[in-house]
Design a protein around this motif. Structure first.
Motif, PDB file in Angstrom:
ATOM      1  N   LEU A  86      76.173  42.366  69.582  1.00 59.62           N
ATOM      2  CA  LEU A  86      74.826  42.167  69.024  1.00 59.62           C
ATOM      3  C   LEU A  86      74.827  41.263  67.789  1.00 59.62           C
ATOM      4  CD1 LEU A  86      71.833  43.198  69.244  1.00 59.62           C
ATOM      5  CD2 LEU A  86      72.475  44.998  67.661  1.00 59.62           C
ATOM      6  N   THR A  87      75.671  41.575  66.799  1.00 63.45           N
ATOM      7  CA  THR A  87      75.693  40.748  65.600  1.00 63.45           C
ATOM      8  C   THR A  87      77.002  39.978  65.465  1.00 63.45           C
ATOM      9  OG1 THR A  87      76.592  42.559  64.289  1.00 63.45           O
ATOM     10  CG2 THR A  87      74.199  42.326  64.335  1.00 63.45           C
ATOM     11  N   ALA A  88      78.069  40.492  66.084  1.00 59.35           N
ATOM     12  CA  ALA A  88      79.379  39.869  65.873  1.00 59.35           C
ATOM     13  C   ALA A  88      79.430  38.463  66.455  1.00 59.35           C
ATOM     14  CB  ALA A  88      80.478  40.743  66.486  1.00 59.35           C
ATOM     15  N   HIS A  89      78.595  38.172  67.455  1.00 55.97           N
ATOM     16  CA  HIS A  89      78.699  36.864  68.099  1.00 55.97           C
ATOM     17  C   HIS A  89      78.322  35.725  67.166  1.00 55.97           C
ATOM     18  CE1 HIS A  89      74.330  37.280  68.604  1.00 55.97           C
ATOM     19  NE2 HIS A  89      74.333  35.983  68.673  1.00 55.97           N
ATOM     20  N   TRP A  90      77.646  36.042  66.063  1.00 53.51           N
ATOM     21  CA  TRP A  90      77.289  34.967  65.133  1.00 53.51           C
ATOM     22  C   TRP A  90      78.524  34.422  64.431  1.00 53.51           C
ATOM     23  CZ3 TRP A  90      72.742  32.794  65.455  1.00 53.51           C
ATOM     24  CH2 TRP A  90      71.621  33.539  65.827  1.00 53.51           C
ATOM     25  N   ARG A  91      79.505  35.298  64.185  1.00 55.88           N
ATOM     26  CA  ARG A  91      80.659  34.867  63.387  1.00 55.88           C
ATOM     27  C   ARG A  91      81.941  34.755  64.206  1.00 55.88           C
ATOM     28  NH1 ARG A  91      80.467  34.366  58.395  1.00 55.88           N
ATOM     29  NH2 ARG A  91      82.586  35.022  57.907  1.00 55.88           N
ATOM     30  N   LEU A  92      81.992  35.421  65.338  1.00 55.20           N
ATOM     31  CA  LEU A  92      83.229  35.391  66.125  1.00 55.20           C
ATOM     32  C   LEU A  92      82.977  34.602  67.412  1.00 55.20           C
ATOM     33  CD1 LEU A  92      84.294  39.109  65.690  1.00 55.20           C
ATOM     34  CD2 LEU A  92      84.982  37.128  64.346  1.00 55.20           C
ATOM     35  N   PRO A  93      84.020  34.003  67.960  1.00 59.64           N
ATOM     36  CA  PRO A  93      83.833  33.185  69.173  1.00 59.64           C
ATOM     37  C   PRO A  93      83.715  34.062  70.413  1.00 59.64           C
ATOM     38  CG  PRO A  93      86.123  33.132  68.500  1.00 59.64           C
ATOM     39  CD  PRO A  93      85.399  33.968  67.479  1.00 59.64           C
ATOM     40  N   LEU A  94      82.583  34.713  70.576  1.00 63.19           N
ATOM     41  CA  LEU A  94      82.385  35.592  71.723  1.00 63.19           C
ATOM     42  C   LEU A  94      81.527  34.934  72.810  1.00 63.19           C
ATOM     43  CD1 LEU A  94      81.762  39.000  69.888  1.00 63.19           C
ATOM     44  CD2 LEU A  94      83.903  38.060  70.743  1.00 63.19           C
ATOM     45  N   THR A  95      81.108  33.692  72.564  1.00 65.15           N
ATOM     46  CA  THR A  95      80.354  32.972  73.594  1.00 65.15           C
ATOM     47  C   THR A  95      80.961  31.581  73.749  1.00 65.15           C
ATOM     48  OG1 THR A  95      78.817  32.038  71.985  1.00 65.15           O
ATOM     49  CG2 THR A  95      78.173  34.098  73.015  1.00 65.15           C
ATOM     50  N   SER A  96      80.760  31.004  74.915  1.00 70.62           N
ATOM     51  CA  SER A  96      81.069  29.585  75.023  1.00 70.62           C
ATOM     52  C   SER A  96      79.972  28.915  75.837  1.00 70.62           C
ATOM     53  CB  SER A  96      82.446  29.353  75.649  1.00 70.62           C
ATOM     54  OG  SER A  96      82.500  29.938  76.922  1.00 70.62           O
ATOM     55  N   ARG A  97      79.397  27.890  75.288  1.00 70.87           N
ATOM     56  CA  ARG A  97      78.284  27.148  75.886  1.00 70.87           C
ATOM     57  C   ARG A  97      77.165  28.074  76.339  1.00 70.87           C
ATOM     58  NH1 ARG A  97      82.072  24.696  79.185  1.00 70.87           N
ATOM     59  NH2 ARG A  97      83.213  23.014  78.173  1.00 70.87           N
ATOM     60  N   GLY A  98      76.844  29.033  75.525  1.00 72.32           N
ATOM     61  CA  GLY A  98      75.714  29.905  75.842  1.00 72.32           C
ATOM     62  C   GLY A  98      76.053  31.060  76.751  1.00 72.32           C
ATOM     63  N   PHE A  99      77.258  31.049  77.318  1.00 72.74           N
ATOM     64  CA  PHE A  99      77.671  32.157  78.179  1.00 72.74           C
ATOM     65  C   PHE A  99      78.478  33.177  77.375  1.00 72.74           C
ATOM     66  CE2 PHE A  99      76.392  29.352  81.480  1.00 72.74           C
ATOM     67  CZ  PHE A  99      76.029  30.177  82.525  1.00 72.74           C
TER      68      PHE A  99
END
Lengths: 523, 357
Positions: free
Chosen positions: A368-381
């Motif tokens: 929920l919030t971690a994706h802003w600072r950690l690389p948990l997505t790539s190109r929107g996926f």
């Protein structure tokens, strides 16, 4: 002492509330196993236990919300079948829950009217709310809209609602967590008066000092079973803690002192009108939190806490970009996501529904919030594997008691969910972390773990701002404490100079803020 | 003994698949009594409803053709509904797609440009989006309730279409009838299946269904939409912009509805008429909920609804009044939606005596 004298013979006859052999099996969890307890008329019984010890389940059984697999409940010696909360209320049981059930868009009086079982009760309701408020020190305006009340005020509404039903047995689930020292004293006074009237009270708390100050006996639950029932008078805090967690109390972090580094989070002379009619305007609020320190913010609910939190998190943008700075960068007009990218972490006061999405699982709630600072997505996926690994890391590092990361957030106890939320924010490696009411309604072990984690984050050079209404917590945790009153923040006071009296004065606005500010600057 | 509903901790798998079966059995029994009571052969009527539409290749192709617009619009709606954004005006967006696409088809009439139909579809999608942008903008800028604005814009779109086919786009050789020219061949959707009316637009359905599934379950934007629907304060806290969600859901549904409108006029209809949709935009709302707002569910629900729409026309040929046909359709939908209760709740029988205690 007429009521007490009247209560004494009753005590010999039958306990006001007797719970015998309650057992409740949930899928994968035996929540209550042969739990028995009694409460006499004119007695306050403490119900003690860690997270997941079965306290909430027991309360739900007594209140008719959960049907037990086995066990009986007697009231005044008469067996009672409590198939619903309405039946429990009719039998004279009232519960003040830890999580409130109030409609935010309705007024206090409307909310209370909804909770009444009979229409006659609605007559003269505002007057009766005021009367009860005065009588028990629970002042609350019946015409205010609940959504605009602070957490502390909302709790008062819940207590008034229960007292209106004139219950014989009263159960309080973690009631002191949101109150100031003065208000806690007031609540205890209320409870003692209720006890003197011959009512039976079950008081659930993890604050052992409070239990020693208030309660007559304590029943301790561990792992769904009763460990024992002891008179409080003879037991020390450590005795109680040992019964509860099976070991000595973990030390509270009192042997630390932060070293102040660069300013990581600041608010400069911010004036902001409230966006709700009964809110508090921020009136030239200045805040400066340095790396390597924990700044505590004390204050009575309703003095601008909600507004300050919204301004810090970015949910409410400030008029000027310079009003809020994160790590030196102007962030006043940035939305929450951009602030997180600059290094802000944030733990909101409302865990379920804001800090976490109730029906979503822990993997999703970590993301929920971690994706802003950690690389948990790539190109929107979404990178599902990294998302799962992150949730597992939080669960492991913060000892979140859950079956797996696939468990829904709403299935976690308050303390476990708070461990998860705090863990999520800390493992996002923020340079400044704002934490609101970190340990409200959280068990002792989780409090110690959360405090230790905040101290550890501070020692790694982050600025930590802790907003709490629990002075003991602030005094044990903070390096400096500032007081929020009427939308202004006092100059921070180093912990060594903090006394509950000095802070209490600032919290009640008795000392002109300017004088204090000057004195602090001079010092 | 009184029945009582108790919330299930976990939705029951048995009920999840059993509930629609119960609903269907109930509806069949109801239909039997209903058709018998008006003096029709109930078995023939039920046959016309559920068997006749699918027991010939032409019938099957008509079913797919009817399900296509329902499914495409339903997929778009499901995304917005997951985020608690209520676009009720897909019907209007469909009409604008028909107007936009149809205008291109008519502008290029007789020019012989190959592949005109692609341009028609694209234009339809864009005009549908533009129409959907109006309620989105009003919601974000003025906080105007999108349910009302999107609904009312349907009637504006309807009047606009009426004006165009009575005026500027009327067929000059049409003897004054309110219709446009028949589109030229290159503007019409190529057929997918000879001897039927099923056109290549159908190929977009699996693409859209898989795309929406990927979007909702595997993308950040889809995750944001779900958070916005499950817990709006959590979305605000996590920094997920509400306006962003509103734009996305309206433009997506508007685009799909506009595409559907263009494909209808360039497909089975073949020209602009005052009435070009039998209410696909409204029926898609039912489809979205019937499909529990999941892509696979929406596709299945669209085909079920298409079946009963076609079945309803069939029974009228047997002399069943259209009002009775609609009544039967209504009962089927209500039974299906009501049976959902069994998925989320379980029925507990308890004696009154115990409750009173």
């Amino acid at each position: 002492m007429t009521p007490a004298a009247a209560a004494a013979p009753l005590a010999d006859a039958a306990p006001r509330l007797r719970v015998t052999g309650v057992r409740k099996q949930y899928p994968g969890c035996l929540a209550n196993d042969d739990v028995s307890l009694t409460v006499q008329p004119g007695e306050i019984l403490a119900l003690l236990g860690e997270n997941g010890a079965g306290k909430s389940t027991l309360v739900k059984v007594i209140y008719g919300l959960v049907t037990p697999d086995a066990g009986t409940i007697e009231i005044d010696g008469t067996p009672a079948t409590l198939a619903s909360p309405a039946a429990a209320r009719a039998a004279g049981i009232g519960v003040v829950f830890q999580h409130f059930s109030l409609f935010h868009s309705m007024t206090v009086a409307e909310n209370i009217a909804l909770g009444l079982d009979t229409p006659e009760g609605r007559r003269d309701l505002p007057a009766r709310i005021r009367a009860i408020g005065e009588r028990y020190g629970l002042a609350v305006d019946p015409d205010r809209v609940v959504g605009e009340l602070s957490v502390g005020e909302q709790q008062r509404v819940e207590i008034v609602r229960v007292l209106l039903q004139d219950p014989k047995v009263l159960i309080f689930d973690e009631p002191t967590s949101v109150l100031t020292p003065q208000a806690i004293a007031g609540l205890f006074d209320t409870l003692r008066r209720l006890r003197a009237e011959g009512r039976a009270i079950v008081f659930i708390s993890h604050k052992l000092e409070e239990i020693r100050a208030l309660c007559d006996r304590a029943t301790v639950l561990r792992g769904g079973r009763v460990v024992g029932t002891v008179p409080v008078a003879g037991a020390s805090v450590n005795d109680l803690a040992r019964m509860m967690i099976g070991q000595d109390m973990p030390p509270m972090g009192s042997d630390h002192a932060g070293r102040a580094g660069p300013v990581r989070l600041s608010v400069h002379a911010l004036r902001l009108p409230s966006d709700t009619p009964h809110g508090t305007a921020l009136d030239g609020l200045t805040l400066e939190a340095r790396g390597g320190e924990i700044l505590g913010i004390a204050g009575v609910a309703g003095n601008g806490q909600e507004e300050l939190l919204a301004v810090l998190s970015g949910e409410r943008p400030s008029p000027e970009a310079d009003d809020v700075r994160i790590d030196g960068q102007a962030a006043g007009r940035l939305p929450p996501g951009a602030r997180r990218k600059l290094g802000l972490g944030f733990v909101p006061g409302e865990r379920l529904g804001r800090g976490a999405v109730p029906p979503m699982n822990l993997a999703e709630n970590g993301f929920l919030t971690a994706h802003w600072r950690l690389p948990l997505t790539s190109r929107g996926f979404i990178r599902a594997r990294d998302r799962a690994a992150f949730a597992d890391r939080v669960i492991g590092a913060f000892k979140v008691a859950t079956r797996s990361r696939a468990t829904a957030a709403q299935a976690l106890s308050g303390g476990n969910l708070q461990r998860f939320i705090v863990g999520r924010e800390i493992l996002s490696e923020p340079s400044a972390l704002v934490v609101a009411y970190p340990t409200w309604g959280v068990d002792v072990a989780a409090v110690a773990a959360i405090h230790a984690a905040l101290v550890d984050l501070r020692d790694r050079g982050a600025a930590v701002v802790v907003l709490s209404e629990d002075l003991d917590e602030l005094l044990s945790l903070s390096d400096r404490v500032a007081v929020l009153y009427a939308g202004r923040l006092s100059a921070p006071i180093p912990r060594a100079d903090c006394t509950p009296e000095r802070l209490g004065l600032l919290m009640s606005g008795a000392t002109p803020l300017d004088a204090v500010t000057e004195a602090a600057h001079a010092a | 003994m009184l029945p009582r509903l108790v919330l299930r901790l976990q939705p029951s798998a048995l009920a999840l698949y059993g509930a629609p079966v119960i609903a269907l059995i109930f509806t069949l029994a109801f239909g039997y009594v209903l058709f018998a009571s008006i003096g029709r052969d109930p078995l023939a009527a039920l046959h016309a409803y559920f068997i006749a539409p699918v027991n010939s290749t032409f019938g099957l192709s008509e079913l797919l053709l009817t399900a296509l617009p329902l499914a495409l619009i339903g997929l778009g709606l499901a995304v917005g509904f997951r985020a608690n954004i209520w676009n009720i005006g897909a019907e209007g967006q469909l009409l604008l797609g028909a107007i936009g696409g149809g205008s291109v088809a008519l502008a290029l009439w007789g020019e012989g440009v190959p592949g005109t139909f692609i341009l028609v579809c694209l234009t339809g999608a864009i005009t549908g989006m533009a129409w959907a942008a109006i309620p989105a903008f009003l919601r974000i800028r003025f906080n105007a309730n999108e349910i009302l604005t999107s609904l009312m814009l349907i009637y504006v779109a309807d009047q606009l279409l009426g004006y165009l086919v009575h005026g500027p786009l009327k067929n000059p050789q049409g003897f004054g009838f309110p219709e446009s020219r028949l589109f030229s061949a290159e503007a019409q959707m190529p057929l997918l299946w000879d001897g039927t009316r099923l056109h290549v637009g159908w190929l977009l359905l699996p693409v859209a269904a898989v795309g929406i599934w990927l979007f909702l379950s595997h993308t950040l934007a889809g995750f944001r939409m779900r958070v916005g629907g499950d817990a709006e304060p959590a979305a605000a806290y996590a920094g997920f912009s509400r306006p962003g969600m509103i734009w996305l859901s309206f433009l997506l549904t508007g685009g799909l509805a506009g595409l559907v409108g263009a494909m209808e006029v360039a497909g089975p209809v073949g020209q602009l008429l005052p009435t070009i949709s039998p209410g696909y935009g409204f029926a898609a709302i039912i489809v979205a909920f019937l499909g529990r707002l999941t892509p696979l569910g929406v596709v299945l629900a669209a085909h079920l609804l298409a079946l009963i729409l076609i079945g309803g026309e069939n029974v009228q040929m047997l002399g069943v009044p259209s009002s009775v046909a609609q009544l039967f359709q209504g009962v089927l939908l209500v039974a299906l939606l009501a049976s959902d209760v069994l998925v989320r709740f379980r029925v507990v029988w308890s004696t009154p005596a115990r409750r009173a205690a």
